[in-house]
Design a protein around this motif. Structure first.
Motif, PDB file in Angstrom:
ATOM      1  N   TYR A   1       0.821  -1.215   0.000  1.00 30.80           N
ATOM      2  CA  TYR A   1       0.000   0.000   0.000  1.00 30.80           C
ATOM      3  C   TYR A   1       0.851   1.260   0.000  1.00 30.80           C
ATOM      4  CZ  TYR A   1       0.946  -0.606   4.995  1.00 30.80           C
ATOM      5  OH  TYR A   1       1.566  -0.789   6.207  1.00 30.80           O
TER       6      TYR A   1
ATOM      7  N   TRP B   1       2.451   1.390  -3.932  1.00 30.27           N
ATOM      8  CA  TRP B   1       1.491   1.799  -4.963  1.00 30.27           C
ATOM      9  C   TRP B   1       0.286   2.460  -4.290  1.00 30.27           C
ATOM     10  CZ3 TRP B   1       3.303  -3.396  -4.829  1.00 30.27           C
ATOM     11  CH2 TRP B   1       4.320  -3.664  -5.727  1.00 30.27           C
ATOM     12  N   PRO B   2       0.457   3.643  -3.748  1.00 35.89           N
ATOM     13  CA  PRO B   2      -0.632   4.294  -2.995  1.00 35.89           C
ATOM     14  C   PRO B   2      -1.815   4.699  -3.866  1.00 35.89           C
ATOM     15  CG  PRO B   2       1.215   5.795  -3.275  1.00 35.89           C
ATOM     16  CD  PRO B   2       1.683   4.452  -3.759  1.00 35.89           C
ATOM     17  N   SER B   3      -1.602   4.862  -5.162  1.00 31.96           N
ATOM     18  CA  SER B   3      -2.703   5.302  -6.021  1.00 31.96           C
ATOM     19  C   SER B   3      -3.799   4.240  -6.140  1.00 31.96           C
ATOM     20  CB  SER B   3      -2.172   5.645  -7.420  1.00 31.96           C
ATOM     21  OG  SER B   3      -1.544   4.504  -8.009  1.00 31.96           O
ATOM     22  N   LEU B   4      -3.464   2.985  -5.864  1.00 35.68           N
ATOM     23  CA  LEU B   4      -4.454   1.909  -5.967  1.00 35.68           C
ATOM     24  C   LEU B   4      -5.341   1.801  -4.725  1.00 35.68           C
ATOM     25  CD1 LEU B   4      -2.250  -0.944  -7.494  1.00 35.68           C
ATOM     26  CD2 LEU B   4      -3.883   0.525  -8.699  1.00 35.68           C
ATOM     27  N   GLU B   5      -4.926   2.432  -3.647  1.00 31.04           N
ATOM     28  CA  GLU B   5      -5.618   2.208  -2.375  1.00 31.04           C
ATOM     29  C   GLU B   5      -7.081   2.620  -2.396  1.00 31.04           C
ATOM     30  OE1 GLU B   5      -4.957   2.877   2.420  1.00 31.04           O
ATOM     31  OE2 GLU B   5      -3.505   3.647   0.971  1.00 31.04           O
TER      32      GLU B   5
END
Length: 237
Positions: free
Chosen positions: A42, A45-49
């Motif tokens: 997380y 790749w914070p944009s997927l959270e």
């Protein structure tokens, strides 16, 4: 249950037991748990959270059960049969009992609440093993595919994809260990493979409910009084 399905049931049960034993014995599976935990997907790749935080609801018991029962209620109304609702209810009951028992016995803490690096975090009052989100996704969407008539194969593929993605999403979010997800997949699949064994119970329950409904509509049966000849008078004198 056919021989192939019985063999798959036995293999799934064996895999489930191996995962449980691997966690209890603090094997290399626990090392794998910590490798993924310390990787912190997380954060990488914070944009997927935001997207995955919403998608994991597909495995949450309440929302998924409401959606499934709404659809099955419509199916039951069209078919004029309670079987779809009874099959789903029996499957979820079996899942909650079996998974809940393992959760209580192991008492495992989740990755966000772990105390010691490398520890399996067992018997600490947690309820994380197996993954309920994962197992529930397998059973809820798998039962819908099981009850499908024309699109069973397509439904099976969609159900498998949903269950796999929900399990992987919990790993991304850091809410479950890898072994939680593996055990959740196995626990849910065991319930699905056991559904043919539950069919006689479902059929008996459906028949009993139908009989009670018929008895209420017709009302209590009234037995006509038996014709008894009037008593004769004794002759005088």
């Amino acid at each position: 249950m056919g021989r192939r399905q019985a063999g798959l049931l036995a293999l799934t049960a064996l895999g489930y037991l191996l995962v449980v034993a691997g966690v209890l014995l603090d094997s290399s599976l626990v090392d794998l748990d910590w490798t993924v935990r310390l990787a912190r997907p997380y954060e990488r790749w914070p944009s997927l959270e935001p997207l995955l935080d919403n998608w994991v609801v597909a495995g949450q018991r309440g929302p998924s059960a409401v959606a499934a029962f709404a659809w099955l209620g419509w199916r039951a109304h069209r078919l004029r049969r309670l079987r779809p609702l009874l099959v789903m209810g029996a499957a979820l009951l079996l899942l909650n009992v079996t998974v809940g028992a393992v959760k209580i016995v192991t008492g495992r803490l989740g990755p966000h609440y772990a105390h010691y690096v490398g520890s399996p975090e067992l018997f600490s009052g947690g309820t994380i093993f197996p993954s309920g989100h994962t197992a529930n996704a397998v059973v809820t969407w798998g039962v819908l595919a099981y009850l499908a008539v024309r699109w069973r194969r397509t439904g099976g593929v969609l159900a498998a994809a949903t269950a796999c993605s929900v399990g992987l999403t919990t790993l991304y979010l850091g809410t479950h260990w890898v072994t939680d997800v593996l055990a959740g997949w196995a626990a849910g699949l065991l319930v699905l493979l056991s559904l043919p064994l539950l069919e006689p119970l479902v059929a008996a329950a459906e028949q009993r409910i139908a009989d009670r409904g018929a008895a209420r509509r017709t009302g209590p049966e009234v037995t006509p009084p038996s014709s008894v000849p009037p008593p004769r008078r004794a002759p005088r004198g």
